[in-house]
Write an enzyme that holds these catalytic residues in place. Sequence first.
Site, PDB file in Angstrom:
ATOM      1  N   HIS A 136     -27.168  48.069  13.500  1.00  0.00           N
ATOM      2  CA  HIS A 136     -26.083  47.154  13.117  1.00  0.00           C
ATOM      3  C   HIS A 136     -25.501  47.580  11.772  1.00  0.00           C
ATOM      4  O   HIS A 136     -26.112  48.354  11.031  1.00  0.00           O
ATOM      5  CB  HIS A 136     -26.601  45.711  12.978  1.00  0.00           C
ATOM      6  CG  HIS A 136     -26.781  45.009  14.289  1.00  0.00           C
ATOM      7  ND1 HIS A 136     -27.926  45.140  15.040  1.00  0.00           N
ATOM      8  CD2 HIS A 136     -25.963  44.185  14.994  1.00  0.00           C
ATOM      9  CE1 HIS A 136     -27.808  44.406  16.148  1.00  0.00           C
ATOM     10  NE2 HIS A 136     -26.625  43.828  16.141  1.00  0.00           N
ATOM     11  N   LYS A 140     -25.467  42.990   7.889  1.00  0.00           N
ATOM     12  CA  LYS A 140     -26.251  42.061   8.717  1.00  0.00           C
ATOM     13  C   LYS A 140     -27.466  41.588   7.941  1.00  0.00           C
ATOM     14  O   LYS A 140     -28.210  42.395   7.377  1.00  0.00           O
ATOM     15  CB  LYS A 140     -26.668  42.729  10.032  1.00  0.00           C
ATOM     16  CG  LYS A 140     -27.418  41.772  10.952  1.00  0.00           C
ATOM     17  CD  LYS A 140     -27.473  42.267  12.379  1.00  0.00           C
ATOM     18  CE  LYS A 140     -28.349  41.371  13.253  1.00  0.00           C
ATOM     19  NZ  LYS A 140     -27.795  40.022  13.439  1.00  0.00           N
TER      20      LYS A 140
HETATM   21  P1  NAD Z   1     -20.781  36.436   8.173  1.00  0.00           P
HETATM   22  O1  NAD Z   1     -21.712  36.570   7.014  1.00  0.00           O
HETATM   23  O2  NAD Z   1     -19.542  37.283   8.220  1.00  0.00           O
HETATM   24  O3  NAD Z   1     -20.302  34.912   8.331  1.00  0.00           O
HETATM   25  C1  NAD Z   1     -21.142  33.808   8.170  1.00  0.00           C
HETATM   26  C2  NAD Z   1     -20.311  32.672   7.604  1.00  0.00           C
HETATM   27  O4  NAD Z   1     -21.120  31.506   7.559  1.00  0.00           O
HETATM   28  C3  NAD Z   1     -19.829  32.946   6.148  1.00  0.00           C
HETATM   29  O5  NAD Z   1     -18.449  32.650   6.017  1.00  0.00           O
HETATM   30  C4  NAD Z   1     -20.704  32.014   5.316  1.00  0.00           C
HETATM   31  O6  NAD Z   1     -20.055  31.555   4.133  1.00  0.00           O
HETATM   32  C5  NAD Z   1     -20.937  30.883   6.303  1.00  0.00           C
HETATM   33  N1  NAD Z   1     -22.119  30.070   5.986  1.00  0.00           N
HETATM   34  C6  NAD Z   1     -23.302  30.454   5.443  1.00  0.00           C
HETATM   35  N2  NAD Z   1     -24.121  29.403   5.277  1.00  0.00           N
HETATM   36  C7  NAD Z   1     -23.438  28.317   5.756  1.00  0.00           C
HETATM   37  C8  NAD Z   1     -23.756  26.942   5.866  1.00  0.00           C
HETATM   38  N3  NAD Z   1     -24.928  26.457   5.413  1.00  0.00           N
HETATM   39  N4  NAD Z   1     -22.843  26.104   6.411  1.00  0.00           N
HETATM   40  C9  NAD Z   1     -21.629  26.570   6.851  1.00  0.00           C
HETATM   41  N5  NAD Z   1     -21.273  27.886   6.744  1.00  0.00           N
HETATM   42  C10 NAD Z   1     -22.172  28.737   6.225  1.00  0.00           C
HETATM   43  O7  NAD Z   1     -21.689  36.680   9.458  1.00  0.00           O
HETATM   44  P2  NAD Z   1     -21.213  36.988  10.952  1.00  0.00           P
HETATM   45  O8  NAD Z   1     -21.236  38.451  11.199  1.00  0.00           O
HETATM   46  O9  NAD Z   1     -19.994  36.199  11.272  1.00  0.00           O
HETATM   47  O10 NAD Z   1     -22.475  36.382  11.760  1.00  0.00           O
HETATM   48  C11 NAD Z   1     -22.829  35.013  11.641  1.00  0.00           C
HETATM   49  C12 NAD Z   1     -24.118  34.760  12.414  1.00  0.00           C
HETATM   50  O11 NAD Z   1     -23.883  35.003  13.810  1.00  0.00           O
HETATM   51  C13 NAD Z   1     -25.279  35.691  12.026  1.00  0.00           C
HETATM   52  O12 NAD Z   1     -26.477  34.963  12.139  1.00  0.00           O
HETATM   53  C14 NAD Z   1     -25.225  36.781  13.078  1.00  0.00           C
HETATM   54  O13 NAD Z   1     -26.464  37.433  13.282  1.00  0.00           O
HETATM   55  C15 NAD Z   1     -24.830  35.960  14.284  1.00  0.00           C
HETATM   56  N6  NAD Z   1     -24.172  36.712  15.369  1.00  0.00           N
HETATM   57  C16 NAD Z   1     -24.497  36.333  16.632  1.00  0.00           C
HETATM   58  C17 NAD Z   1     -23.872  36.919  17.702  1.00  0.00           C
HETATM   59  C18 NAD Z   1     -24.196  36.420  19.088  1.00  0.00           C
HETATM   60  O14 NAD Z   1     -23.625  36.927  20.075  1.00  0.00           O
HETATM   61  N7  NAD Z   1     -25.068  35.412  19.201  1.00  0.00           N
HETATM   62  C19 NAD Z   1     -22.922  37.922  17.511  1.00  0.00           C
HETATM   63  C20 NAD Z   1     -22.587  38.294  16.204  1.00  0.00           C
HETATM   64  C21 NAD Z   1     -23.225  37.656  15.127  1.00  0.00           C
END
Ligand code: NAD
Length: 229
Positions: A136, A140
């Site tokens: 990744h 991440k």
């Molecule tokens: P990112 O860091 O770009 O975005 C996360 C967002 O959440 C940020 O804007 C952050 O400020 C916000 N955030 C953090 N803590 C928070 C809280 N307590 N309340 C509200 N908002 C909060 O990350 P990303 O790449 O968008 O990924 C987000 C999550 O999704 C990660 O855990 C990642 O592993 C997961 N993910 C899952 C899949 C899937 O298919 N299930 C796919 C991609 C990413």
Amino acid sequence: MRSSSVRVLLIGAAGRMGKTISDLAKDDPKIDVIARCDLGDPIEPAMRNCDVAIDFSHAGATTEICRAALQHRKALVIGTTGHTTEQRSTIEETAQSLPIVFASNFSIGVNVLFWLTRKAVEQLGGNFEVAIVETHHKMKKDAPSGTAKRLAEVLNATKKTKREIPIQSIREGDVVGEHTVVFSGPGERLELTHRAASREIFARGALRAAEWIVSQPPGLYSMQNVLGL
Ligand code: NAD
């Protein structure tokens, strides 16, 4: 507002996945993103007018999200990964009262990879060693990925073992997500690989899950349930 569309609260809206979901939802007549939350925003008031909350934020938000969903009786789609055992238990307990889709990976291809992994174990038998490699982008936060952990669960459940499956996690560049399951046997090797080229595959799956979950009874559902795999 589109009256027949599913009203969504997007949690983690300012993040990479949040922005991708927002962009796709604009062109989806069946989805109406009516509220957005990010770090520091109170989740409970934002939950009031939605049908379902989609969470792609941080595992630290899980307790607050589940509490707010229970208070307002809302369905959840949880895509966030990296939960502790306690946070996973909170999701499981909440799913006794509410419908929740909880998936480490919302892409169709990866969910077919789960299915293929099960089939490969069944056909190859016990002589094959298994390992997982996941790559990744550098930003991440969790390692191994939620998908790699889920693949390990699928392998152990199919093999009926509880062995620690070796997982190699690589963090480099801007790789969206790659997962390989390696089966090594006497004189041969089989590798099953999924490569994500864009976050849109996860976003599209999460929106499909949101439409599906709003008419389901309480319970904990996977993306395989959504896809009928
Ligand atoms: P990112 O860091 O770009 O975005 C996360 C967002 O959440 C940020 O804007 C952050 O400020 C916000 N955030 C953090 N803590 C928070 C809280 N307590 N309340 C509200 N908002 C909060 O990350 P990303 O790449 O968008 O990924 C987000 C999550 O999704 C990660 O855990 C990642 O592993 C997961 N993910 C899952 C899949 C899937 O298919 N299930 C796919 C991609 C990413």
